[in-house]
Design an enzyme around this catalytic site. Sequence first.
Site, mmCIF file in Angstrom:
data_model
loop_
_atom_site.group_PDB
_atom_site.id
_atom_site.type_symbol
_atom_site.label_atom_id
_atom_site.label_comp_id
_atom_site.label_asym_id
_atom_site.label_seq_id
_atom_site.Cartn_x
_atom_site.Cartn_y
_atom_site.Cartn_z
ATOM 1 N N THR A 147 1.726 85.321 86.344
ATOM 2 C CA THR A 147 0.491 84.970 87.453
ATOM 3 C C THR A 147 0.230 85.241 88.795
ATOM 4 O OG1 THR A 147 -1.278 83.080 87.687
ATOM 5 C CG2 THR A 147 1.342 82.905 88.185
ATOM 6 N N TYR A 184 2.284 74.210 88.554
ATOM 7 C CA TYR A 184 3.173 75.079 87.636
ATOM 8 C C TYR A 184 2.884 77.040 88.004
ATOM 9 C CZ TYR A 184 0.521 78.779 84.758
ATOM 10 O OH TYR A 184 1.130 80.192 85.109
ATOM 11 N N LYS A 188 6.551 79.915 87.919
ATOM 12 C CA LYS A 188 6.065 81.405 87.672
ATOM 13 C C LYS A 188 6.523 82.490 88.505
ATOM 14 C CE LYS A 188 3.803 81.198 83.544
ATOM 15 N NZ LYS A 188 4.712 81.967 82.516
#
Length: 392
Positions: A147, A184, A188
Amino acid sequence: MTILVTGGDGHIGWPTALRIATRTDDRVILVDNFARREWVEEVGSVSGVPITSIDERIEAAEEVHGITNLSFVEGDLVEKAFVDELLAVHEPDTIVHTAAQPSAPYSQINGERANYTQHNNMQATRNLLWGLEEHDLTDTHFIETTTTGVYGAPEFPIPEGGATMENQGEADEVPFPAMAGSWYHLTKSHDAANLRLANSQFDIPISDVRTAITYGTGTEETEADPRLATRFDFDYYFGVVAHRFAAQAVAGYPMTVYGKGEQRKPFIAMEDAVEGLAELALIDPDDRPDDHVVYNQVTRAISIVEVAETIADVAGEFDLDVDVKHYENPRDEDETHKMEIENDRYADLIDGQDTTFEEGVRSILGTLVEYDDRITAHEDRFLPGVLTDDED
Protein backbone atom coordinates in the site's frame (compact mmCIF):
# COMPACT_ATOMS: atom_id res chain seq x y z
CA MET A 1 2.44 -22.51 -16.11
CA THR A 2 0.39 -21.87 -12.96
CA ILE A 3 -0.63 -18.50 -11.52
CA LEU A 4 -1.86 -18.33 -7.94
CA VAL A 5 -4.08 -15.39 -6.90
CA THR A 6 -4.53 -15.11 -3.15
CA GLY A 7 -7.52 -13.18 -1.85
CA GLY A 8 -9.27 -14.37 -4.99
CA ASP A 9 -12.73 -13.67 -3.56
CA GLY A 10 -11.84 -10.06 -2.78
CA HIS A 11 -12.43 -6.60 -4.20
CA ILE A 12 -9.19 -6.58 -6.22
CA GLY A 13 -8.30 -10.27 -6.27
CA TRP A 14 -11.42 -11.44 -8.11
CA PRO A 15 -11.32 -8.99 -11.05
CA THR A 16 -7.55 -9.46 -11.31
CA ALA A 17 -7.94 -13.22 -11.58
CA LEU A 18 -10.64 -12.80 -14.21
CA ARG A 19 -8.48 -10.54 -16.35
CA ILE A 20 -5.50 -12.85 -16.11
CA ALA A 21 -7.63 -15.87 -17.00
CA THR A 22 -9.02 -14.16 -20.11
CA ARG A 23 -5.50 -13.43 -21.40
CA THR A 24 -3.79 -16.77 -20.92
CA ASP A 25 -4.35 -20.50 -21.18
CA ASP A 26 -2.24 -21.01 -18.05
CA ARG A 27 -3.89 -22.36 -14.92
CA VAL A 28 -5.21 -19.60 -12.66
CA ILE A 29 -5.92 -20.77 -9.12
CA LEU A 30 -7.84 -18.62 -6.66
CA VAL A 31 -7.19 -18.97 -2.93
CA ASP A 32 -9.37 -17.49 -0.18
CA ASN A 33 -10.92 -18.26 3.20
CA PHE A 34 -13.88 -15.81 2.76
CA ALA A 35 -12.81 -13.81 5.81
CA ARG A 36 -13.57 -10.47 4.13
CA ARG A 37 -17.24 -11.41 3.93
CA GLU A 38 -17.18 -12.24 7.66
CA TRP A 39 -15.39 -9.00 8.67
CA VAL A 40 -17.94 -6.82 6.88
CA GLU A 41 -20.80 -8.78 8.39
CA GLU A 42 -19.16 -8.37 11.79
CA VAL A 43 -19.38 -4.57 11.55
CA GLY A 44 -23.01 -4.85 10.46
CA SER A 45 -22.63 -3.98 6.80
CA VAL A 46 -22.90 -5.59 3.36
CA SER A 47 -21.38 -5.21 -0.07
CA GLY A 48 -23.28 -2.41 -1.82
CA VAL A 49 -23.23 -4.51 -4.99
CA PRO A 50 -24.56 -8.05 -4.38
CA ILE A 51 -21.93 -10.75 -4.88
CA THR A 52 -22.47 -14.40 -5.63
CA SER A 53 -20.68 -17.46 -4.28
CA ILE A 54 -17.28 -18.37 -5.67
CA ASP A 55 -18.78 -21.42 -7.39
CA GLU A 56 -21.36 -19.26 -9.17
CA ARG A 57 -18.64 -16.80 -10.15
CA ILE A 58 -16.45 -19.45 -11.73
CA GLU A 59 -19.43 -21.01 -13.52
CA ALA A 60 -20.43 -17.60 -14.88
CA ALA A 61 -16.84 -16.88 -15.96
CA GLU A 62 -16.91 -19.95 -18.18
CA GLU A 63 -20.39 -19.20 -19.50
CA VAL A 64 -19.84 -15.49 -20.19
CA HIS A 65 -16.13 -15.28 -21.06
CA GLY A 66 -15.36 -18.85 -22.07
CA ILE A 67 -12.87 -19.16 -19.22
CA THR A 68 -11.97 -22.79 -18.51
CA ASN A 69 -8.64 -22.33 -16.72
CA LEU A 70 -9.97 -20.88 -13.45
CA SER A 71 -10.28 -22.94 -10.26
CA PHE A 72 -10.57 -22.34 -6.52
CA VAL A 73 -8.95 -23.64 -3.35
CA GLU A 74 -10.36 -22.71 0.06
CA GLY A 75 -7.89 -22.28 2.89
CA ASP A 76 -6.21 -19.97 5.38
CA LEU A 77 -2.73 -18.72 4.45
CA VAL A 78 -1.97 -18.18 8.14
CA GLU A 79 -1.85 -21.98 8.49
CA LYS A 80 1.60 -23.12 7.37
CA ALA A 81 0.47 -26.67 6.70
CA PHE A 82 -2.12 -25.39 4.23
CA VAL A 83 0.44 -23.19 2.47
CA ASP A 84 2.92 -26.06 2.27
CA GLU A 85 0.32 -28.32 0.66
CA LEU A 86 -0.82 -25.56 -1.69
CA LEU A 87 2.69 -24.92 -2.97
CA ALA A 88 3.67 -28.59 -3.13
CA VAL A 89 0.61 -29.57 -5.15
CA HIS A 90 0.38 -26.61 -7.54
CA GLU A 91 4.00 -25.39 -7.80
CA PRO A 92 3.02 -21.88 -8.97
CA ASP A 93 5.22 -19.97 -11.40
CA THR A 94 3.65 -16.69 -10.26
CA ILE A 95 1.86 -15.62 -7.09
CA VAL A 96 -0.32 -12.51 -7.02
CA HIS A 97 -0.76 -11.93 -3.29
CA THR A 98 -3.79 -9.71 -2.64
CA ALA A 99 -5.01 -11.46 0.52
CA ALA A 100 -5.05 -9.32 3.69
CA GLN A 101 -7.22 -7.69 6.29
CA PRO A 102 -7.20 -4.36 4.38
CA SER A 103 -8.87 -1.88 6.71
CA ALA A 104 -6.99 0.67 8.78
CA PRO A 105 -10.13 1.66 10.78
CA TYR A 106 -10.91 -2.00 11.55
CA SER A 107 -7.37 -2.49 12.84
CA GLN A 108 -7.76 0.55 15.09
CA ILE A 109 -10.97 -0.58 16.88
CA ASN A 110 -9.19 -2.29 19.75
CA GLY A 111 -6.13 -4.32 20.66
CA GLU A 112 -7.76 -7.62 19.69
CA ARG A 113 -8.35 -6.48 16.12
CA ALA A 114 -4.94 -4.83 15.90
CA ASN A 115 -3.32 -8.11 16.94
CA TYR A 116 -5.50 -10.09 14.56
CA THR A 117 -4.68 -7.80 11.64
CA GLN A 118 -0.94 -7.94 12.20
CA HIS A 119 -0.86 -11.70 12.76
CA ASN A 120 -3.14 -12.44 9.80
CA ASN A 121 -1.40 -10.24 7.27
CA MET A 122 2.25 -10.80 8.14
CA GLN A 123 1.97 -14.51 8.90
CA ALA A 124 0.34 -15.19 5.54
CA THR A 125 3.09 -13.38 3.65
CA ARG A 126 5.88 -15.04 5.63
CA ASN A 127 4.34 -18.47 5.09
CA LEU A 128 4.25 -17.92 1.35
CA LEU A 129 7.80 -16.55 1.12
CA TRP A 130 9.34 -19.25 3.30
CA GLY A 131 7.20 -21.85 1.54
CA LEU A 132 8.74 -20.90 -1.79
CA GLU A 133 12.22 -21.29 -0.29
CA GLU A 134 11.45 -24.59 1.42
CA HIS A 135 9.78 -26.11 -1.65
CA ASP A 136 12.56 -25.08 -4.03
CA LEU A 137 10.29 -22.62 -5.84
CA THR A 138 12.47 -19.53 -5.60
CA ASP A 139 12.07 -18.79 -9.33
CA THR A 140 8.40 -18.01 -8.64
CA HIS A 141 7.55 -14.37 -9.33
CA PHE A 142 6.02 -13.01 -6.12
CA ILE A 143 3.76 -10.00 -6.65
CA GLU A 144 2.22 -8.41 -3.57
CA THR A 145 -0.19 -5.52 -3.25
CA THR A 146 1.19 -3.62 -0.30
CA THR A 147 0.00 0.00 0.00
CA THR A 148 1.07 3.58 -0.55
CA GLY A 149 0.04 4.00 3.10
CA VAL A 150 3.46 2.70 4.15
CA TYR A 151 4.83 6.10 3.11
CA GLY A 152 2.72 8.09 5.53
CA ALA A 153 2.55 11.78 4.62
CA PRO A 154 6.09 13.10 4.16
CA GLU A 155 6.71 16.70 3.17
CA PHE A 156 8.76 15.74 0.09
CA PRO A 157 8.04 13.83 -3.15
CA ILE A 158 7.74 10.09 -2.58
CA PRO A 159 10.08 8.03 -4.78
CA GLU A 160 9.07 4.85 -6.59
CA GLY A 161 11.37 2.53 -4.72
CA GLY A 162 14.20 3.37 -2.35
CA ALA A 163 15.55 6.72 -1.26
CA THR A 164 19.13 7.93 -1.38
CA MET A 165 20.67 8.56 2.01
CA GLU A 166 23.86 10.56 2.45
CA ASN A 167 26.07 10.67 5.51
CA GLN A 168 29.62 11.98 5.88
CA GLY A 169 30.09 12.23 2.14
CA GLU A 170 28.93 8.68 1.40
CA ALA A 171 25.61 7.72 -0.22
CA ASP A 172 23.54 4.59 -0.72
CA GLU A 173 19.97 3.68 -1.63
CA VAL A 174 17.94 2.60 1.38
CA PRO A 175 14.34 1.41 1.78
CA PHE A 176 11.90 4.26 2.20
CA PRO A 177 11.29 4.68 5.95
CA ALA A 178 8.07 3.21 7.26
CA MET A 179 5.82 6.11 8.29
CA ALA A 180 2.55 4.18 8.40
CA GLY A 181 -0.26 5.60 10.51
CA SER A 182 -2.31 2.54 11.49
CA TRP A 183 -1.82 -1.00 12.75
CA TYR A 184 -2.97 -2.23 9.32
CA HIS A 185 -0.55 -0.02 7.38
CA LEU A 186 2.30 -1.21 9.58
CA THR A 187 1.60 -4.79 8.46
CA LYS A 188 2.35 -3.69 4.93
CA SER A 189 5.47 -1.84 6.07
CA HIS A 190 6.71 -5.08 7.63
CA ASP A 191 5.68 -7.02 4.52
CA ALA A 192 7.68 -4.61 2.36
CA ALA A 193 10.76 -5.23 4.52
CA ASN A 194 10.21 -9.00 4.41
CA LEU A 195 9.78 -8.92 0.63
CA ARG A 196 13.12 -7.17 0.32
CA LEU A 197 14.71 -9.71 2.65
CA ALA A 198 13.22 -12.65 0.72
CA ASN A 199 14.76 -11.32 -2.47
CA SER A 200 18.11 -10.80 -0.76
CA GLN A 201 18.24 -14.16 1.01
CA PHE A 202 16.27 -16.45 -1.31
CA ASP A 203 16.65 -14.66 -4.71
CA ILE A 204 12.86 -14.70 -5.16
CA PRO A 205 11.90 -12.15 -7.85
CA ILE A 206 9.71 -9.62 -6.06
CA SER A 207 7.26 -7.01 -7.34
CA ASP A 208 6.10 -4.82 -4.46
CA VAL A 209 3.01 -3.05 -5.83
CA ARG A 210 2.15 -0.22 -3.46
CA THR A 211 -1.53 0.24 -4.05
CA ALA A 212 -3.28 3.58 -3.76
CA ILE A 213 -6.91 4.12 -2.74
CA THR A 214 -8.65 1.99 -5.35
CA TYR A 215 -12.11 3.04 -6.50
CA GLY A 216 -14.67 1.48 -8.82
CA THR A 217 -17.49 -1.02 -8.91
CA GLY A 218 -15.89 -3.29 -11.46
CA THR A 219 -13.94 -3.88 -14.63
CA GLU A 220 -14.80 -4.79 -18.19
CA GLU A 221 -14.86 -8.46 -17.21
CA THR A 222 -16.92 -8.19 -14.00
CA GLU A 223 -19.49 -5.87 -15.54
CA ALA A 224 -20.39 -8.36 -18.27
CA ASP A 225 -22.78 -10.23 -15.95
CA PRO A 226 -24.18 -9.56 -12.44
CA ARG A 227 -22.89 -12.95 -11.29
CA LEU A 228 -19.33 -11.74 -11.94
CA ALA A 229 -19.61 -8.59 -9.82
CA THR A 230 -16.88 -7.87 -7.31
CA ARG A 231 -17.64 -6.60 -3.83
CA PHE A 232 -18.16 -2.90 -3.10
CA ASP A 233 -17.85 -1.84 0.54
CA PHE A 234 -19.16 1.55 1.65
CA ASP A 235 -19.19 1.44 5.46
CA TYR A 236 -16.80 3.41 7.65
CA TYR A 237 -14.57 0.42 8.38
CA PHE A 238 -14.15 -1.15 4.94
CA GLY A 239 -15.36 1.45 2.46
CA VAL A 240 -12.60 3.64 1.01
CA VAL A 241 -13.42 7.33 1.03
CA ALA A 242 -14.60 7.57 -2.60
CA HIS A 243 -16.91 4.59 -2.14
CA ARG A 244 -18.32 5.90 1.12
CA PHE A 245 -19.00 9.33 -0.39
CA ALA A 246 -20.67 7.82 -3.47
CA ALA A 247 -22.90 5.64 -1.30
CA GLN A 248 -23.80 8.63 0.85
CA ALA A 249 -24.77 10.53 -2.30
CA VAL A 250 -27.04 7.70 -3.41
CA ALA A 251 -28.62 7.47 0.05
CA GLY A 252 -29.25 11.22 0.21
CA TYR A 253 -26.89 11.42 3.17
CA PRO A 254 -24.49 14.38 3.51
CA MET A 255 -20.96 13.49 2.42
CA THR A 256 -18.81 13.48 5.56
CA VAL A 257 -15.56 15.34 4.98
CA TYR A 258 -13.40 15.13 8.09
CA GLY A 259 -11.77 18.45 8.96
CA LYS A 260 -10.68 20.73 6.14
CA GLY A 261 -10.31 17.85 3.71
CA GLU A 262 -7.55 19.59 1.80
CA GLN A 263 -5.11 16.71 2.30
CA ARG A 264 -4.29 14.94 -0.95
CA LYS A 265 -4.38 11.17 -1.13
CA PRO A 266 -3.18 8.80 -3.88
CA PHE A 267 -5.94 7.26 -6.02
CA ILE A 268 -6.26 4.73 -8.82
CA ALA A 269 -9.27 3.35 -10.69
CA MET A 270 -9.90 -0.37 -10.33
CA GLU A 271 -9.56 -0.80 -14.09
CA ASP A 272 -6.03 0.65 -13.97
CA ALA A 273 -5.08 -1.31 -10.84
CA VAL A 274 -6.20 -4.63 -12.30
CA GLU A 275 -4.45 -3.93 -15.58
CA GLY A 276 -1.08 -3.47 -13.90
CA LEU A 277 -1.38 -6.62 -11.80
CA ALA A 278 -2.37 -8.65 -14.85
CA GLU A 279 0.57 -7.29 -16.82
CA LEU A 280 2.97 -8.26 -14.04
CA ALA A 281 1.43 -11.71 -13.66
CA LEU A 282 1.73 -12.45 -17.38
CA ILE A 283 5.19 -11.05 -18.00
CA ASP A 284 7.48 -13.53 -19.76
CA PRO A 285 9.79 -15.21 -17.23
CA ASP A 286 12.75 -14.29 -19.44
CA ASP A 287 11.79 -10.60 -19.34
CA ARG A 288 10.89 -10.08 -15.70
CA PRO A 289 13.51 -8.62 -13.38
CA ASP A 290 15.21 -10.95 -10.93
CA ASP A 291 15.45 -8.16 -8.39
CA HIS A 292 13.13 -6.48 -5.88
CA VAL A 293 11.09 -3.84 -7.74
CA VAL A 294 8.70 -1.30 -6.22
CA TYR A 295 5.75 0.08 -8.19
CA ASN A 296 3.67 2.99 -6.93
CA GLN A 297 0.26 1.84 -8.16
CA VAL A 298 -1.26 5.30 -8.38
CA THR A 299 -2.42 7.56 -11.19
CA ARG A 300 -3.16 10.80 -9.32
CA ALA A 301 -3.34 12.52 -5.95
CA ILE A 302 -6.67 14.14 -5.10
CA SER A 303 -7.78 16.10 -2.05
CA ILE A 304 -10.60 14.66 0.02
CA VAL A 305 -12.75 17.74 -0.47
CA GLU A 306 -12.20 17.49 -4.24
CA VAL A 307 -13.37 13.88 -4.11
CA ALA A 308 -16.60 15.01 -2.40
CA GLU A 309 -17.16 17.93 -4.74
CA THR A 310 -16.61 15.83 -7.86
CA ILE A 311 -19.08 13.22 -6.62
CA ALA A 312 -21.59 15.96 -5.81
CA ASP A 313 -21.24 17.41 -9.34
CA VAL A 314 -21.61 14.05 -11.10
CA ALA A 315 -24.51 13.09 -8.80
CA GLY A 316 -26.58 15.79 -10.50
CA GLU A 317 -26.52 13.69 -13.68
CA PHE A 318 -28.45 11.05 -11.74
CA ASP A 319 -30.89 13.51 -10.17
CA LEU A 320 -29.24 13.09 -6.79
CA ASP A 321 -29.23 16.14 -4.53
CA VAL A 322 -26.28 15.87 -2.16
CA ASP A 323 -24.53 18.09 0.35
CA VAL A 324 -20.89 18.22 1.38
CA LYS A 325 -20.50 18.75 5.13
CA HIS A 326 -17.37 19.02 7.25
CA TYR A 327 -17.08 17.13 10.55
CA GLU A 328 -14.44 16.99 13.24
CA ASN A 329 -11.66 14.70 12.09
CA PRO A 330 -11.43 11.50 14.21
CA ARG A 331 -7.98 10.81 12.70
CA ASP A 332 -4.67 12.36 13.60
CA GLU A 333 -3.51 13.72 10.23
CA ASP A 334 -2.40 16.90 8.47
CA GLU A 335 -5.60 18.17 6.84
CA THR A 336 -3.67 20.31 4.35
CA HIS A 337 -0.95 17.85 3.27
CA LYS A 338 -0.11 18.10 -0.45
CA MET A 339 1.12 14.65 -1.40
CA GLU A 340 3.51 14.20 -4.30
CA ILE A 341 4.28 10.65 -5.42
CA GLU A 342 6.29 9.31 -8.34
CA ASN A 343 4.65 6.66 -10.53
CA ASP A 344 6.64 6.49 -13.78
CA ARG A 345 7.41 2.78 -13.44
CA TYR A 346 3.75 1.89 -12.91
CA ALA A 347 2.56 4.22 -15.69
CA ASP A 348 4.89 2.39 -18.08
CA LEU A 349 3.48 -0.93 -16.89
CA ILE A 350 -0.07 0.04 -17.90
CA ASP A 351 1.16 1.88 -21.00
CA GLY A 352 -0.19 5.23 -19.86
CA GLN A 353 -3.75 3.95 -19.33
CA ASP A 354 -5.47 6.42 -17.04
CA THR A 355 -9.15 6.42 -16.10
CA THR A 356 -10.13 9.91 -14.97
CA PHE A 357 -11.63 10.27 -11.52
CA GLU A 358 -14.79 11.79 -12.97
CA GLU A 359 -15.22 8.80 -15.30
CA GLY A 360 -14.79 6.46 -12.36
CA VAL A 361 -17.34 8.33 -10.25
CA ARG A 362 -19.87 8.30 -13.07
CA SER A 363 -19.52 4.52 -13.37
CA ILE A 364 -19.83 4.03 -9.60
CA LEU A 365 -22.98 6.12 -9.27
CA GLY A 366 -24.51 4.49 -12.33
CA THR A 367 -24.13 1.13 -10.62
CA LEU A 368 -25.09 2.14 -7.09
CA VAL A 369 -28.40 3.78 -8.02
CA GLU A 370 -29.58 0.28 -8.94
CA TYR A 371 -28.99 -0.81 -5.34
CA ASP A 372 -30.06 2.29 -3.42
CA ASP A 373 -32.37 0.28 -1.13
CA ARG A 374 -29.46 -1.94 -0.13
CA ILE A 375 -27.34 1.09 0.76
CA THR A 376 -29.99 3.14 2.57
CA ALA A 377 -30.78 0.10 4.73
CA HIS A 378 -27.22 0.33 6.08
CA GLU A 379 -26.68 4.10 6.11
CA ASP A 380 -25.98 3.97 9.85
CA ARG A 381 -22.68 2.30 8.91
CA PHE A 382 -21.33 5.42 7.19
CA LEU A 383 -19.91 6.73 10.47
CA PRO A 384 -17.66 5.08 13.08
CA GLY A 385 -18.71 3.68 16.40
CA VAL A 386 -21.36 1.18 15.34
CA LEU A 387 -20.51 -2.50 15.77
CA THR A 388 -22.48 -5.69 16.07
CA ASP A 389 -22.95 -8.07 19.01
CA ASP A 390 -19.27 -8.40 19.92
CA GLU A 391 -18.84 -4.65 20.43
CA ASP A 392 -16.42 -4.01 23.26
